[in-house]
Design an enzyme around this catalytic site. Sequence first.
Site, PDB file in Angstrom:
ATOM      1  N   GLU A 177       0.991  -1.210  -0.036  1.00  9.19           N
ATOM      2  CA  GLU A 177      -0.009  -0.103  -0.054  1.00  9.19           C
ATOM      3  C   GLU A 177       0.832   1.239   0.266  1.00  9.19           C
ATOM      4  O   GLU A 177       1.686   1.643   0.790  1.00  9.19           O
ATOM      5  CB  GLU A 177      -1.234  -0.516   1.571  1.00  9.19           C
ATOM      6  CG  GLU A 177      -2.400   0.516   1.190  1.00  9.19           C
ATOM      7  CD  GLU A 177      -3.085   0.704   2.498  1.00  9.19           C
ATOM      8  OE1 GLU A 177      -3.314   2.051   2.215  1.00  9.19           O
ATOM      9  OE2 GLU A 177      -3.185   0.113   3.061  1.00  9.19           O
ATOM     10  N   ASP A 196       9.663   5.064  -6.522  1.00  9.48           N
ATOM     11  CA  ASP A 196       8.443   5.822  -7.231  1.00  9.48           C
ATOM     12  C   ASP A 196       7.704   7.243  -7.501  1.00  9.48           C
ATOM     13  O   ASP A 196       8.965   7.962  -7.554  1.00  9.48           O
ATOM     14  CB  ASP A 196       7.720   6.276  -5.039  1.00  9.48           C
ATOM     15  CG  ASP A 196       6.333   6.604  -5.211  1.00  9.48           C
ATOM     16  OD1 ASP A 196       5.404   5.640  -5.669  1.00  9.48           O
ATOM     17  OD2 ASP A 196       5.571   7.135  -4.558  1.00  9.48           O
ATOM     18  N   TYR A 244       2.839   7.930 -18.914  1.00 16.18           N
ATOM     19  CA  TYR A 244       2.112   8.974 -19.514  1.00 16.18           C
ATOM     20  C   TYR A 244       2.737   9.715 -20.768  1.00 16.18           C
ATOM     21  O   TYR A 244       2.760  10.340 -21.496  1.00 16.18           O
ATOM     22  CB  TYR A 244       1.805  10.131 -18.676  1.00 16.18           C
ATOM     23  CG  TYR A 244       1.315  10.196 -17.448  1.00 16.18           C
ATOM     24  CD1 TYR A 244      -0.407  10.247 -17.514  1.00 16.18           C
ATOM     25  CD2 TYR A 244       1.318   9.545 -16.341  1.00 16.18           C
ATOM     26  CE1 TYR A 244      -0.826  10.605 -16.603  1.00 16.18           C
ATOM     27  CE2 TYR A 244       1.291   8.949 -15.280  1.00 16.18           C
ATOM     28  CZ  TYR A 244      -1.046   9.771 -15.283  1.00 16.18           C
ATOM     29  OH  TYR A 244      -1.446   9.531 -14.607  1.00 16.18           O
ATOM     30  N   ASP A 245       4.431   8.439 -21.137  1.00 15.44           N
ATOM     31  CA  ASP A 245       4.788   8.589 -22.286  1.00 15.44           C
ATOM     32  C   ASP A 245       4.922   9.859 -23.538  1.00 15.44           C
ATOM     33  O   ASP A 245       5.152  10.722 -24.005  1.00 15.44           O
ATOM     34  CB  ASP A 245       5.863   7.687 -22.017  1.00 15.44           C
ATOM     35  CG  ASP A 245       6.632   7.727 -21.364  1.00 15.44           C
ATOM     36  OD1 ASP A 245       7.127   8.628 -20.762  1.00 15.44           O
ATOM     37  OD2 ASP A 245       7.004   6.420 -21.125  1.00 15.44           O
ATOM     38  N   LYS A 255      15.661   7.472 -23.987  1.00 17.32           N
ATOM     39  CA  LYS A 255      14.945   8.183 -22.733  1.00 17.32           C
ATOM     40  C   LYS A 255      15.566   8.046 -21.994  1.00 17.32           C
ATOM     41  O   LYS A 255      15.746   9.112 -20.782  1.00 17.32           O
ATOM     42  CB  LYS A 255      13.517   7.215 -22.461  1.00 17.32           C
ATOM     43  CG  LYS A 255      12.416   7.625 -21.579  1.00 17.32           C
ATOM     44  CD  LYS A 255      11.719   7.507 -21.816  1.00 17.32           C
ATOM     45  CE  LYS A 255      11.149   7.537 -19.919  1.00 17.32           C
ATOM     46  NZ  LYS A 255       9.399   6.388 -19.688  1.00 17.32           N
ATOM     47  N   HIS A 301      13.431  11.193 -15.455  1.00  9.60           N
ATOM     48  CA  HIS A 301      13.805  10.782 -14.376  1.00  9.60           C
ATOM     49  C   HIS A 301      14.367  10.036 -13.743  1.00  9.60           C
ATOM     50  O   HIS A 301      15.281   9.987 -13.125  1.00  9.60           O
ATOM     51  CB  HIS A 301      12.160  11.489 -13.955  1.00  9.60           C
ATOM     52  CG  HIS A 301      11.066  10.724 -14.173  1.00  9.60           C
ATOM     53  ND1 HIS A 301      11.710  10.316 -15.569  1.00  9.60           N
ATOM     54  CD2 HIS A 301      10.710   9.699 -13.753  1.00  9.60           C
ATOM     55  CE1 HIS A 301      10.488   9.497 -15.992  1.00  9.60           C
ATOM     56  NE2 HIS A 301       9.408   9.573 -15.143  1.00  9.60           N
TER      57      HIS A 301
HETATM   58  P1  ITT Z   1       4.722  -0.224  -9.037  1.00 10.25           P
HETATM   59  O1  ITT Z   1       4.883   0.417  -8.270  1.00 10.25           O
HETATM   60  O2  ITT Z   1       4.952  -1.301  -9.127  1.00 10.25           O
HETATM   61  O3  ITT Z   1       6.680  -0.015  -9.496  1.00 10.25           O
HETATM   62  P2  ITT Z   1       3.400   1.502 -10.533  1.00 10.25           P
HETATM   63  O4  ITT Z   1       2.956   1.652 -12.200  1.00 10.25           O
HETATM   64  O5  ITT Z   1       2.110   1.687 -10.179  1.00 10.25           O
HETATM   65  O6  ITT Z   1       4.318   0.793 -10.585  1.00 10.25           O
HETATM   66  P3  ITT Z   1       4.167   4.227  -9.735  1.00 10.25           P
HETATM   67  O7  ITT Z   1       3.358   3.576  -8.346  1.00 10.25           O
HETATM   68  O8  ITT Z   1       5.835   4.637  -9.477  1.00 10.25           O
HETATM   69  O9  ITT Z   1       3.678   3.100 -10.351  1.00 10.25           O
HETATM   70  O10 ITT Z   1       3.534   4.863 -10.641  1.00 10.25           O
HETATM   71  C1  ITT Z   1       3.789   5.503 -11.265  1.00 10.25           C
HETATM   72  C2  ITT Z   1       2.484   6.431 -12.419  1.00 10.25           C
HETATM   73  O11 ITT Z   1       3.460   7.254 -13.426  1.00 10.25           O
HETATM   74  C3  ITT Z   1       2.124   5.573 -13.166  1.00 10.25           C
HETATM   75  O12 ITT Z   1       0.806   6.093 -13.801  1.00 10.25           O
HETATM   76  C4  ITT Z   1       2.975   5.351 -14.215  1.00 10.25           C
HETATM   77  O13 ITT Z   1       2.563   5.665 -15.823  1.00 10.25           O
HETATM   78  C5  ITT Z   1       3.453   6.922 -14.491  1.00 10.25           C
HETATM   79  N1  ITT Z   1       5.228   6.999 -14.589  1.00 10.25           N
HETATM   80  C6  ITT Z   1       5.907   7.264 -13.886  1.00 10.25           C
HETATM   81  N2  ITT Z   1       7.379   7.079 -15.172  1.00 10.25           N
HETATM   82  C7  ITT Z   1       7.033   7.178 -15.876  1.00 10.25           C
HETATM   83  C8  ITT Z   1       7.143   7.279 -16.956  1.00 10.25           C
HETATM   84  O14 ITT Z   1       8.932   7.017 -17.372  1.00 10.25           O
HETATM   85  N3  ITT Z   1       7.172   7.464 -18.168  1.00 10.25           N
HETATM   86  C9  ITT Z   1       5.189   7.664 -18.659  1.00 10.25           C
HETATM   87  N4  ITT Z   1       4.741   7.118 -17.198  1.00 10.25           N
HETATM   88  C10 ITT Z   1       5.521   7.230 -15.829  1.00 10.25           C
END
Ligand code: ITT
Length: 199
Positions: A40, A69, A154-155, A175, A180
Site C-alpha cells: 500500500e 516511486d 504518460y509518455d 529516454k 527522471h
Molecule cells: P510499481 O509501483 O509496481 O513500481 P507503478 O506503475 O504503480 O509500478 P508508481 O506507483 O511509481 O508505479 O506510479 C507511477 C505512475 O506514473 C504510473 O501511472 C506510471 O505510468 C507513471 N509514470 C512513472 N514514470 C513514468 C515514465 O517514465 N513514463 C511515463 N509514465 C510514468
Amino acid sequence: MKLLIATSNPGKMHEFRLLIDLPELELVAPSEIGLKLEVEENGATYAENAALKGRAFSSASGMLTLADDSGLEVEALGGLPGLRSARFVNEAGATDADRRRFLVAHLNGRLRPWTARFRCVVALVDSQGKVDLAEGVCDGEIVPQERGVNGFGYDPVFWIPGLGKTTAELDTIQKNQISHRARAVRAILPKIQEHLSKS
Ligand code: ITT
C-alpha cells in the site's frame, strides 16, 4: 550479486535493465523469484513510498532491493496527479490510456504550454533494512495529441521541447539519457557499486 527490482511495471523494469548494466550484477524481477506483493503506497512523499516498497520486497526476499516511486506533476493542476499518478482515474481496471485521456480532459481549455515534470525517487534497501535514496526529474509539457508508441504510462503525452518529441517517440536508450528515472539511478549507482565491491 543479484539486485531485486521492486516493481510490477514492465516498462520500468525494461528501463532499469538498460540503466543498470554492471558486470557481476544480475537484475531480478519479483516474478522471476515467484514474489508477488501488494504494497500500500500510503506515504506522504515519493521517498516514503519508494522506501515502503523497497523494505517490503527486501524483507520478503532477503535481497538487496531497488524500488522506484514516480509521478507526473502538472503545473496548471497544482502539481497533480503527482503522488497519485498511478491512481489518477479512480476506477478499478483503469488503463494508462484512460489516465492520459483523463489528464488531457482536465487540461483542455487552459492556456498552453501545459508545463509538467516527471519526478522519480529510488530507494536502495539492503538486507539489514538500511535505505539510501536518490531523486531525478525530467522537465517537459503535456500535449493534447498522443505521439509515439514507445515507453509506458504518460509518455505519449509528455513532450520534451528541446527534442521536439514526446518520450514515447524516443527509444529506451534515448529516454534513458534524459529521464527522471535515469537521473535517479545515476545518483544511486555509487551505492550499488559499494555493495558490489563488498560482496
Ligand atoms: P510499481 O509501483 O509496481 O513500481 P507503478 O506503475 O504503480 O509500478 P508508481 O506507483 O511509481 O508505479 O506510479 C507511477 C505512475 O506514473 C504510473 O501511472 C506510471 O505510468 C507513471 N509514470 C512513472 N514514470 C513514468 C515514465 O517514465 N513514463 C511515463 N509514465 C510514468
